[in-house]
Motif scaffolding. Structure first.
Motif, mmCIF file in Angstrom:
data_model
loop_
_atom_site.group_PDB
_atom_site.id
_atom_site.type_symbol
_atom_site.label_atom_id
_atom_site.label_comp_id
_atom_site.label_asym_id
_atom_site.label_seq_id
_atom_site.Cartn_x
_atom_site.Cartn_y
_atom_site.Cartn_z
ATOM 1 N N ASN A 98 1.975 -3.611 -14.844
ATOM 2 C CA ASN A 98 2.435 -3.238 -16.186
ATOM 3 C C ASN A 98 2.482 -4.437 -17.126
ATOM 4 N N THR A 138 1.697 -5.227 -7.629
ATOM 5 C CA THR A 138 3.016 -4.626 -7.801
ATOM 6 C C THR A 138 3.063 -3.930 -9.161
ATOM 7 N N ARG A 139 3.964 -2.978 -9.293
ATOM 8 C CA ARG A 139 4.078 -2.247 -10.556
ATOM 9 C C ARG A 139 4.443 -3.202 -11.700
ATOM 10 N N ASP A 167 3.815 2.448 -4.656
ATOM 11 C CA ASP A 167 3.661 3.897 -4.730
ATOM 12 C C ASP A 167 2.779 4.505 -3.643
ATOM 13 N N ALA A 175 0.726 1.971 -8.175
ATOM 14 C CA ALA A 175 0.752 0.559 -7.802
ATOM 15 C C ALA A 175 1.158 0.375 -6.340
#
Length: 259
Positions: A141, A136-137, A160, A157
């Motif tokens: 991150n 997951t983003r 996206d 990610a």
């Protein structure tokens, strides 16, 4: 390297940038164990064997599939009432922790597999770089920005793009990296799905040089036999070279791959 030939290196994250043996993989085992009423806890090898099929890059779906496979020995899959969202919620409660706003789960203890100075060295060599991950983003991150200190890294990610081995996210990462003169693309990953992604990208865009670089995740390096077997699996899936750690992919090594 000239501007026309400057390659782009795109990195998977899990098993390449961070060791997820005690986090994502542990959460898979916890989830399967929970939803099989403690009857089955998949081993690391069980998870590797599933992922060697090349289509289980999403760990939530991998968890569900292992649960299905345990029960379908006695009950047809279509009769099982598995709720995917419930599986995801349990997985996340282990991986991130019970509070989605204050992470205390397994993610907090993931060992890093490189230093941020590695990316500085690539930049100095004129090599563009970014990330395409099934994480997951928020999770990606967390490791890239909070742990490694990277500033606004180029990242595609889970939210996206379709899951690997669909190469849509790989092409999206290339676009985000800016001016595209059909530079060679190197994609580093630790799974069969990562190598299949490169193969599929090559079919769609055959005029570009595509190179898959396999990275051995830490959990397969505990014995020589397992290490060699895993490396062979990555090579059979299309890896041009298999490395023990992503930092071995230096600018010199990249030049050799492009010859």
């Amino acid at each position: 390297m000239t501007e026309q030939t400057n390659p782009l290196v795109i990195f998977d994250i899990d098993g390449v940038i961070r060791d997820v043996g005690g986090s994502y993989r542990r959460a898979i085992a916890d989830t399967v164990e929970h939803f099989t009423a403690n009857a089955y806890r998949p081993t690391s090898l069980d998870i590797d064997q599933l992922k060697s099929e090349g289509v289980w890059n999403n760990d939530w779906e991998a968890s569900q599939e292992l649960i299905y496979r345990y029960f379908e020995k006695a009950i047809p899959r279509e009769q099982l009432q598995l709720d995917y969202n419930t599986i995801v919620a349990f997985f996340q409660s282990r991986y991130r922790g019970p509070d989605p706003d204050n992470w205390t789960g397994y993610i907090c203890d993931e060992p890093l597999l490189l230093q941020s100075s590695y990316f500085e060295q690539l930049t100095l060599a004129g090599i563009g770089w970014g990330f395409f991950s099934g994480a997951t983003r928020a999770s990606a991150n967390y490791i890239l920005q909070k742990r490694l200190g990277l500033k606004s890294p180029i990242l595609v990610a889970m939210e996206d793009a379709p899951s690997k081995p669909d190469p849509t996210g790989l092409f999206a990462t290339i676009r985000l990296l800016g001016l595209d003169k059909l530079q060679p693309v190197i994609y580093t990953g630790d799974t069969v799905a990562d190598m299949y992604t490169v193969e599929k990208a090559r079919i769609i865009e055959p005029n570009r040089t595509w190179i898959g670089v396999g990275i051995l995740p830490p959990h397969v390096q505990e014995t020589v036999a397992r290490r060699e077997a895993y490396a062979e699996t990555l090579r059979e899936a299309g890896a041009a070279i298999v490395l023990s750690n992503v930092q071995e992919l230096t600018s010199v090594q990249i030049e050799q791959l492009l010859r």
